[in-house]
Design an enzyme around this catalytic site. Sequence first.
Site, mmCIF file in Angstrom:
data_model
loop_
_atom_site.group_PDB
_atom_site.id
_atom_site.type_symbol
_atom_site.label_atom_id
_atom_site.label_comp_id
_atom_site.label_asym_id
_atom_site.label_seq_id
_atom_site.Cartn_x
_atom_site.Cartn_y
_atom_site.Cartn_z
ATOM 1 N N GLY A 14 0.850 -1.191 0.000
ATOM 2 C CA GLY A 14 0.000 0.000 0.000
ATOM 3 C C GLY A 14 0.881 1.235 0.000
ATOM 4 N N GLY A 15 1.993 1.147 -0.755
ATOM 5 C CA GLY A 15 2.991 2.229 -0.747
ATOM 6 C C GLY A 15 2.920 3.144 -1.956
ATOM 7 N N GLY A 18 -0.579 8.325 -0.692
ATOM 8 C CA GLY A 18 -1.020 8.640 0.670
ATOM 9 C C GLY A 18 0.044 8.333 1.715
ATOM 10 N N ILE A 19 -0.434 7.871 2.858
ATOM 11 C CA ILE A 19 0.453 7.601 3.992
ATOM 12 C C ILE A 19 1.549 6.606 3.597
ATOM 13 C CG2 ILE A 19 0.520 6.439 6.251
ATOM 14 C CD1 ILE A 19 -2.270 7.710 6.815
ATOM 15 N N ASP A 38 1.643 -1.850 -4.623
ATOM 16 C CA ASP A 38 0.257 -1.360 -4.578
ATOM 17 C C ASP A 38 -0.510 -1.945 -5.760
ATOM 18 O OD1 ASP A 38 -2.066 0.321 -4.007
ATOM 19 O OD2 ASP A 38 -0.664 1.623 -2.929
ATOM 20 N N VAL A 59 -3.843 -7.187 -2.190
ATOM 21 C CA VAL A 59 -3.842 -7.962 -0.947
ATOM 22 C C VAL A 59 -5.118 -8.787 -0.755
ATOM 23 C CG1 VAL A 59 -2.221 -6.410 0.227
ATOM 24 C CG2 VAL A 59 -4.692 -6.086 0.553
ATOM 25 N N ASN A 85 0.276 -1.512 5.078
ATOM 26 C CA ASN A 85 -0.469 -0.240 5.149
ATOM 27 C C ASN A 85 -1.748 -0.246 4.324
ATOM 28 O OD1 ASN A 85 -0.547 2.903 5.443
ATOM 29 N ND2 ASN A 85 -0.517 2.564 3.230
ATOM 30 N N TYR A 150 -15.312 -0.378 9.401
ATOM 31 C CA TYR A 150 -13.912 0.074 9.424
ATOM 32 C C TYR A 150 -13.317 -0.079 10.826
ATOM 33 C CZ TYR A 150 -9.862 3.151 8.865
ATOM 34 O OH TYR A 150 -8.588 3.673 8.841
#
Length: 254
Positions: A14-15, A18-19, A38, A59, A85, A150
């Site tokens: 998840g790179g 965003g974060i 990602d 994922v 992430n 969530y």
Amino acid sequence: MQGLLNGYRAVVVGGGRGIGHTVAQRLSEHGAKGLMCDLPDVIDHASQLSAFEKAEIDVSSEESIAAAFDRAKREFGTLDIVVANAGIVPPWRRTEDVDLDEWDRVFSINVRGVVATLKYAVPLMKMRGGTIVVTASINGITGAPLQSAYTSSKHAVLGLVRCAALELGQHDIRVNAVGPGPVLTDALRERIRFRSTEGGPTEEEAEKLLAGQTPLGRIATEDDVADGVLFLASKLSAAITGHLLPIDAGYGIN
Ligand code: NAD
């Protein structure tokens, strides 16, 4: 502190934006090299980082995760840092209006996706030890109205962090989570804009409202979260495992 991660090999899942992208950037600034992974369309558009190669991952697919870590194994042999992430945020819903297919989708990414990431990461870390950092949320330890899917998924992931920390300490692998409060990433801005079309506050009003709920009078930033991940990924946190570090400007205290 420069060079804190020299020689370290990392995978940030998840790179691409965003974060997660800021985390990959921060790890590379401190000397780490590795993969940022990602979804294909996201990683294609991610800005280049010289120390991190781009890799595709979904994922929700075990095969895809296996393939990404297989590539990490071929390229690096072992891994020192893994950041899990990837996560999704569903629309707000009252509990009696919960959409169970949506609930399953959220859990398939935010929980199953994280445990599957750990499943393929751990064998590459067992030889030399390492650190795993999961992006949970301040919602991993606090409740929030209209956000049951969530919030429940982020609570679940903290259970995983604690269990994995208990199991993996003997291999010198530490497992922790960061718990960001609201962070104005593109993803959150999009959600705020959508809610404002349904009568919610504008982006500017929402930021003021959120900031007003923190003792610091501001909300956390992507850089704040990346600094927390750097701390948990490095030797600076050598005696910390199994915990969630809130990075929320105090948002979650009450
Ligand atoms: P984001 O949407 O930019 O980041 C999520 C990342 O996960 C994206 O790069 C996305 O492409 C990736 N992703 C989604 N589904 C995936 C899949 N199936 N396979 C691989 N990657 C996938 O949003 P963000 O705000 O940067 O959020 C990053 C993390 O931080 C998430 O886990 C989120 O829950 C958490 N978080 C964010 C906030 C916030 O306010 N922004 C607060 C607390 C926690």
